[in-house]
Design a protein around this motif. Structure first.
Motif, mmCIF file in Angstrom:
data_model
loop_
_atom_site.group_PDB
_atom_site.id
_atom_site.type_symbol
_atom_site.label_atom_id
_atom_site.label_comp_id
_atom_site.label_asym_id
_atom_site.label_seq_id
_atom_site.Cartn_x
_atom_site.Cartn_y
_atom_site.Cartn_z
ATOM 1 N N LYS A 90 0.837 -1.203 0.000
ATOM 2 C CA LYS A 90 0.000 0.000 0.000
ATOM 3 C C LYS A 90 0.871 1.252 0.000
ATOM 4 N N LEU A 91 2.162 1.036 -0.128
ATOM 5 C CA LEU A 91 3.116 2.131 0.048
ATOM 6 C C LEU A 91 3.493 2.817 -1.253
ATOM 7 N N ILE A 92 3.746 2.034 -2.296
ATOM 8 C CA ILE A 92 4.255 2.611 -3.537
ATOM 9 C C ILE A 92 3.370 2.267 -4.727
ATOM 10 N N LEU A 150 2.863 5.035 7.577
ATOM 11 C CA LEU A 150 2.763 5.510 6.200
ATOM 12 C C LEU A 150 1.509 5.005 5.489
ATOM 13 N N CYS A 151 1.052 3.829 5.850
ATOM 14 C CA CYS A 151 -0.046 3.196 5.102
ATOM 15 C C CYS A 151 -1.391 3.195 5.837
ATOM 16 N N LEU A 170 12.502 5.863 -2.399
ATOM 17 C CA LEU A 170 11.113 5.580 -2.775
ATOM 18 C C LEU A 170 10.239 6.807 -2.980
ATOM 19 N N TYR A 171 10.696 7.983 -2.564
ATOM 20 C CA TYR A 171 9.777 9.125 -2.509
ATOM 21 C C TYR A 171 8.966 9.349 -3.795
ATOM 22 N N ALA A 221 0.077 9.062 -2.672
ATOM 23 C CA ALA A 221 -0.113 10.413 -2.140
ATOM 24 C C ALA A 221 -0.306 10.429 -0.625
ATOM 25 N N THR A 222 -1.084 9.477 -0.112
ATOM 26 C CA THR A 222 -1.330 9.459 1.340
ATOM 27 C C THR A 222 -0.049 9.158 2.113
ATOM 28 N N ALA A 223 0.805 8.318 1.550
ATOM 29 C CA ALA A 223 2.071 7.999 2.216
ATOM 30 C C ALA A 223 2.984 9.222 2.270
ATOM 31 N N LYS A 224 2.947 10.061 1.232
ATOM 32 C CA LYS A 224 3.752 11.288 1.235
ATOM 33 C C LYS A 224 3.285 12.247 2.337
#
Length: 497
Positions: free
Chosen positions: A4-6, A58-59, A93-94, A99-102
């Motif tokens: 769910k991260l990238i 992050l997720c 990874l940025y 978007a939510t992880a950022k």
């Protein structure tokens, strides 16, 4: 369990860092809800719990406060491993984060600053590097705005724990302001510019002793902002009223000129992805085989007109932050001067080309062999020399620009600049970067006016000229050119572009 991260495209392999975080979350997911276990963890378990909590933050935005509370209760290394892992996520990874992880990334970074986590300086620098010059997309402007807000909101904490990071932010925001100021005004961008100005002015007025640590490139990037009233006042004080900065160590702008800027500042304006590609080009690609790599790089990073200003930062990075080993220098790998020649040809707007040439020559103006590195000035002289005879227009352009700088950059301190340029030429000859300057002083392909100006320039250094000016050219540092081999010279210069 899918990440769910990238964001992944097609069959693209998942980054190992993302896999490691996701697998740790899978192992510990049942333990990430209160009541939390009081069991003492083994070292490997402790590291995996850190990874799991980071993935959860992050997720799972709705549970982020639960996860951070859990982290605070378990931490036993000053947040060192957690912050280091977070920095790796930013660096690797940025661009691919959802978007939510950022959003969560900025939130947890703020939390790490609040608790003075070990390694927060590296984390903040990694985030600053993700802001791309000349990129006015919504996502880039959002990150830009969030980081300016973070530095303003956490000023006192950062100043107390990691004050040098404030200088990294200053260098970044000054450089970005130069690009922002060339766009048509809109409410969102205007608000961002005002925040940047507020931060930068505060640094100059309250922490000038820190600003001073940046060195000469502080002046270079500040001169692009003289059209902004707040910076006009700062510029005036730098030149005429040094006591306004309330620090005993600053008495004249020449002190900044003579202070070399650390290479870490040039890395701030090059994203990690850009850095990787540039170092690959300058380490593994042979001269003559570089065109497709250059085309890919230009398409990836310089494809929009607004991105053209990146050339300035890339030239400074190549000169000051990428110094090849002797093995690379003596190999067939494309030399730095050839890449810079290509980059200068990409500049369509006059002010970008002028700033790129200033970036190339800036260390020449204040060169001090006791403090400065000859590798910083090597690319310019080799580009001048190796452009003869096929690209003499490049030689002309660079020599004219250097002489123009000597005459006009700072008329009040012209003696410092003349000394710096002559010291640079002297060092280049003594170190064998070029065997002789006769190739430019007495070359028929160069205009009589330029040759005369150069003779006048060197006439004041008779000892240097009489010993070193010989009618033989040899570019020793590259072993690519021999004066007796016109064919080799033509081939080398032809592959510049």
């Amino acid at each position: 369990m899918t990440s769910k991260l990238i964001q992944t495209v097609g069959q693209e392999a998942e980054n190992p860092i993302g896999v490691c975080l996701r697998e740790a979350f899978g192992l510990f997911e049942s333990q990430l809800r209160p009541p939390f276990s009081l069991t003492i963890l083994t070292p490997p378990e402790y590291l995996n719990l850190n990874r799991a909590i980071l993935y959860g933050i992050l997720c799972e935005p709705d549970l982020a406060k639960v996860h951070i509370k859990h982290l605070h209760g378990k931490i036993r290394d000053g947040y060192s491993f957690f912050t280091n892992t977070l920095t790796k996520v930013v660096t690797n990874l940025y661009p691919k984060l959802v978007a939510t992880a950022k959003v969560q990334l900025i939130w947890v970074t703020t939390e790490m600053v609040s608790v003075s986590a070990i390694g927060m300086d590296g984390l903040l620098v990694a985030l600053l590097r993700q802001i791309v010059c000349g990129d006015f997309t919504e996502g880039n402007l959002w990150l830009h705005s969030e980081l300016v807000s973070l530095f303003l909101a956490k000023w006192d904490c950062i100043l107390e724990e990691e004050p040098l990071v404030l200088t990294s932010a200053l260098y970044t925001f000054l450089r970005l302001l130069a690009d922002d100021g060339r766009l048509l005004s809109n409410s969102k961008l205007d608000a961002l510019k005002q925040m940047e100005i507020k931060y930068c002015v505060r640094m100059f007025r309250e922490q000038f002793h820190l600003c001073f640590k940046i060195g000469r490139d502080l002046v270079r990037i500040l001169q692009d902002l003289v059209h902004i009233p707040e910076f006009q006042a700062i510029w005036k004080d730098l030149l005429l009223n040094p006591s306004e900065f309330k620090t005993n160590e600053y008495r004249d702008v020449s002190q900044l000129y003579l202070s070399r800027t650390s290479s870490r500042y040039f890395l701030l304006r090059i994203t990690p992805k850009m850095e990787t590609q540039l170092r690959f080009l300058l380490t593994h690609v042979n001269l003559g085989s570089q065109k497709r790599y250059q085309a890919w790089f230009a398409g990836k990073f310089l494809s929009f007109p607004e991105r053209e200003t990146l050339v300035i930062d890339i030239v400074r990075f190549i000169c000051c932050s990428h110094h090849p080993s002797n093995e690379i220098i003596q190999s067939a790998v494309i030399p730095r001067w050839a890449v810079i020649g290509w980059l200068l040809k990409l500049c369509g707007r006059n002010y970008v080309q002028a700033n790129a040439k200033l970036a190339l020559f800036y260390d020449w103006l204040f060169f001090d062999e006791r403090l400065d590195n000859v590798m910083n000035i090597e690319p310019a002289i080799l580009l001048i020399v190796n452009s003869i005879p096929k690209y003499t227009d490049m030689t002309h352009t660079l020599l004219e620009f250097l002489l123009l700088l000597m005459d006009n950059y700072d008329v009040e301190r012209k003696d410092i600049i003349n000394h710096g340029v002559l010291s640079a030429f002297s060092m280049l000859v003594r170190r064998g970067v070029v065997r002789s300057l006769d190739v430019v002083v007495n070359c028929d392909a160069i205009s009589p006016f330029l040759r005369q100006r150069l003779r006048e320039l060197f006439s004041g250094t008779k000892a240097f000229v009489s010993k070193e000016l010989q009618p033989v050219l040899k570019v020793c540092s590259l072993n690519l050119l021999e004066a007796s081999s016109v064919e080799t010279q033509n081939t080398t210069t032809e592959n510049m572009h």
